[in-house]
Design an enzyme around this catalytic site. Sequence first.
Site: not given
Ligand code: PAF
Length: 282
Positions: A31, A33-35, A38, A63, A178, A188
């Site tokens: 989703m 906001a990578l850290h 990720h 979700q 991590v 995030s």
């Molecule tokens: O883990 C997440 O960031 C989310 O639940 C996913 C798997 C990308 C689905 O939106």
Amino acid sequence: MEILKTVEQLRQWSRAQRCHSGEGIALVPTMGALHAGHASLIRAAAEARPGRAAVSIFVNPTQFGPNEDFAKYPRTFKADCALAERQGATAIFAPSVEEMYPAGAATFVDVEGLSDRLDGKSRPGHFRGVATVVAKLLNAAEPDLAFFGQKDAAQVAVLRRMVNDLRLGAKIVVCPIVREHDGLALSSRNTYLSSEERRQALVLSRAIRRVEELVAGGERDSESLINAAYAVFAEEPAVRVDYIELVDWSTLLPVMSATPGTLFAVAAWVGKTRLIDNAIIA
Ligand code: PAF
């Protein structure tokens, strides 16, 4: 690096990669906001499928519950693309909400039973949204490998079940949690924490560590391990426990005693932020 906006572009990109290389592609659903958590997934994907690792960045509305943080969820697209590229991704899939959920969309994926346990119990509908969007992503990208973090251990159980039930053909690869230098699991949502909450949040990893120590010392009884974790949480009365559970990782049902592969998982509210952490019993 290619930026793909539509499902059709993702499908064509994946087909072209597979056609040219004669091998599969890897997908890392996120989703944004990578850290660093990720980053480790993307690195693993790029190592497994060099030149053929795609990252999806999509804040999936289905979700999030009505009172959850969809609107304020951090969105850092430019930085995410740079991080993904540094880790070896060659494509980013960044669709709009309308692209993933065409007007009138009425089709959802429900993984019955599993979706109501752990996080699914306190976040009704959450796993329905996760399963639906991941099914769409796997259907479009047709990866042979899909990478997820162990931190979302209940999500992993739901998605493994879904991939098996729907015969989707992707292998789910789970990468370790991590942590920050002091033990806090990367998320995030850690960016929401004030400095005092950031300190309080350490109680989650302390509880996990305590349980791991007890198991290493020979304790197996579920009730004793859960009580020990509650005792650690009692050190931070401002933190509100959502759940502390010892479960079978494939069914997410409680077990009486810890055995190798059992999932010990916690969720707690630190201020307005809900955090999770876990360990797989060695
Ligand atoms: O883990 C997440 O960031 C989310 O639940 C996913 C798997 C990308 C689905 O939106």
